[in-house]
Design a protein around this motif. Structure first.
Motif, short mmCIF file in Angstrom:
data_model
loop_
_atom_site.label_atom_id
_atom_site.label_comp_id
_atom_site.label_asym_id
_atom_site.label_seq_id
_atom_site.Cartn_x
_atom_site.Cartn_y
_atom_site.Cartn_z
N PRO A 1 0.86 -1.18 -0.04
CA PRO A 1 0.01 0.12 0.03
C PRO A 1 0.88 1.37 -0.09
CG PRO A 1 -0.90 -1.50 1.77
CD PRO A 1 0.48 -2.16 1.08
N GLY A 2 0.46 2.19 -0.91
CA GLY A 2 1.21 3.69 -0.94
C GLY A 2 2.31 3.40 -1.96
N GLU B 1 14.72 -4.09 17.78
CA GLU B 1 14.25 -2.80 17.15
C GLU B 1 13.75 -2.96 15.73
OE1 GLU B 1 13.20 1.08 16.28
OE2 GLU B 1 13.40 -0.07 18.27
N LEU B 2 14.51 -4.11 14.88
CA LEU B 2 14.25 -4.45 13.66
C LEU B 2 12.64 -5.04 13.49
CD1 LEU B 2 14.54 -4.48 10.55
CD2 LEU B 2 15.98 -6.81 10.89
N GLU B 3 12.60 -5.77 14.61
CA GLU B 3 11.11 -6.51 14.69
C GLU B 3 10.12 -5.35 14.79
OE1 GLU B 3 8.94 -10.32 17.08
OE2 GLU B 3 10.88 -9.83 17.41
N ALA B 4 10.43 -4.80 16.02
CA ALA B 4 9.39 -3.48 16.13
C ALA B 4 8.99 -2.84 14.88
CB ALA B 4 9.81 -2.63 17.39
N ARG B 5 10.22 -2.52 14.21
CA ARG B 5 9.80 -1.58 12.93
C ARG B 5 9.07 -2.50 12.01
NH1 ARG B 5 16.16 1.25 12.26
NH2 ARG B 5 16.13 2.38 13.94
N LEU B 6 9.46 -3.50 11.56
CA LEU B 6 8.74 -4.60 10.83
C LEU B 6 7.26 -4.48 11.08
CD1 LEU B 6 11.17 -7.39 9.98
CD2 LEU B 6 10.59 -5.38 8.33
N GLY C 1 3.18 -2.65 9.31
CA GLY C 1 1.95 -3.21 9.02
C GLY C 1 1.55 -3.82 7.53
N THR C 2 2.85 -4.18 7.16
CA THR C 2 2.71 -4.48 5.54
C THR C 2 3.20 -5.84 5.45
OG1 THR C 2 5.04 -3.91 5.22
CG2 THR C 2 3.17 -2.24 4.77
N GLU C 3 3.63 -6.87 6.72
CA GLU C 3 4.15 -8.08 6.54
C GLU C 3 3.37 -8.92 7.45
OE1 GLU C 3 7.28 -8.29 4.90
OE2 GLU C 3 7.60 -6.30 4.70
N GLU D 1 2.92 -12.60 9.65
CA GLU D 1 3.92 -13.07 10.69
C GLU D 1 5.13 -14.03 10.10
OE1 GLU D 1 5.75 -13.88 14.12
OE2 GLU D 1 4.24 -12.20 13.79
N ASP D 2 4.68 -14.87 9.00
CA ASP D 2 5.65 -15.24 8.57
C ASP D 2 6.65 -14.87 7.71
OD1 ASP D 2 4.24 -17.93 9.32
OD2 ASP D 2 3.21 -18.24 7.25
N ALA D 3 6.36 -13.64 7.11
CA ALA D 3 7.35 -13.01 6.34
C ALA D 3 8.24 -12.13 7.53
CB ALA D 3 6.65 -11.61 5.72
N ILE D 4 7.65 -11.72 8.49
CA ILE D 4 8.32 -11.05 9.62
C ILE D 4 9.43 -11.99 10.10
CG2 ILE D 4 8.40 -10.28 11.92
CD1 ILE D 4 5.93 -8.81 11.04
N GLN D 5 9.17 -13.44 10.27
CA GLN D 5 10.07 -14.27 10.91
C GLN D 5 11.26 -14.63 9.88
OE1 GLN D 5 10.17 -15.04 14.20
NE2 GLN D 5 8.38 -13.75 14.29
N VAL D 6 10.71 -14.65 8.35
CA VAL D 6 11.77 -14.65 7.48
C VAL D 6 12.65 -13.69 7.32
CG1 VAL D 6 12.32 -14.80 5.12
CG2 VAL D 6 10.52 -16.26 5.83
N ARG D 7 12.15 -12.30 7.54
CA ARG D 7 13.03 -11.30 7.38
C ARG D 7 14.01 -11.14 8.51
NH1 ARG D 7 11.27 -7.51 3.38
NH2 ARG D 7 12.53 -5.84 4.45
N LEU D 8 13.52 -11.37 9.94
CA LEU D 8 14.46 -11.65 10.85
C LEU D 8 15.47 -12.59 10.98
CD1 LEU D 8 11.76 -10.97 13.85
CD2 LEU D 8 13.46 -9.37 13.00
N GLU D 9 15.16 -13.78 10.21
CA GLU D 9 16.10 -14.97 10.02
C GLU D 9 17.17 -14.37 9.09
OE1 GLU D 9 18.35 -17.94 10.99
OE2 GLU D 9 16.62 -17.32 12.26
N ASP D 10 16.76 -13.74 7.93
CA ASP D 10 17.57 -13.20 6.99
C ASP D 10 18.45 -12.11 7.49
OD1 ASP D 10 16.50 -14.88 5.22
OD2 ASP D 10 15.14 -13.18 3.76
N ALA D 11 17.97 -11.16 8.33
CA ALA D 11 18.51 -10.23 9.22
C ALA D 11 19.92 -10.91 9.91
CB ALA D 11 17.95 -9.18 9.72
#
Length: 171
Positions: A26-27, A111-116, A120-122, A124-134
């Protein structure tokens, strides 16, 4: 966000419009900062040699840097900024050894998790993937020329500006 803030204090560079197969959030607007392609379109462009680098990240999405954009930008005498992950950084390092790699790091994984989550665009699964990637990407940051911690947007943008100025003055 940091690159947008950098644009407010230094305008002598261009930010690459990355090609991706991920869905538009969105946006977002086509062509800024992404060109949205179908997987087939992206794969056709890979086959045609249109990308300087590309990678599959964030749960299966393809991202790539258009080679023609980089060539045109550098030929015009403008600094080219690529917003890429560590896979892309590794590719760029091997293809363009004199490229300057800057790793933009979160102040912490919490802090990365809080920002993700706040975006509100991800999912829960996407957040976990992004955190593991990070976690993986942070461990690869030692191969970069600079590390800038994004603890404050204005400060991080100013640190990037300082790197640009220093590199422009390099012999």
């Amino acid at each position: 966000t940091v690159l947008a803030a950098l644009s407010d204090i230094d305008t002598d560079f261009a930010i690459c419009i990355t090609a991706t197969t991920r869905g538009m959030r969105p946006g977002e607007v086509e062509g800024s900062p992404y060109t949205f392609l179908t997987r087939t379109e992206f794969e056709d462009r890979i086959a045609a040699g249109d990308f300087l680098e590309f990678a599959e990240v964030n749960g299966g999405n393809l991202y790539g840097t258009p080679k023609s954009w980089v060539d045109q930008t550098l030929a015009a005498g403008t600094d080219a900024i690529l917003k890429i992950d560590v896979q892309g950084g590794k590719s760029i390092r091997s293809l363009v050894p004199d490229a300057i790699l800057v790793f933009l790091a979160p102040p912490s994984l919490d802090e990365l998790e809080a920002r993700l989550r706040s975006r509100g665009t991800e999912t829960e699964d996407a957040i976990q993937v992004r955190l593991e990637d990070a976690r993986t990407e942070i461990s690869a940051s030692m191969g970069y020329d600079y590390i800038v911690v994004n603890d404050d947007i204005a400060t991080a943008a100013d640190r990037l500006r300082c790197i640009l100025v220093a590199e422009r003055c390099r012999r």
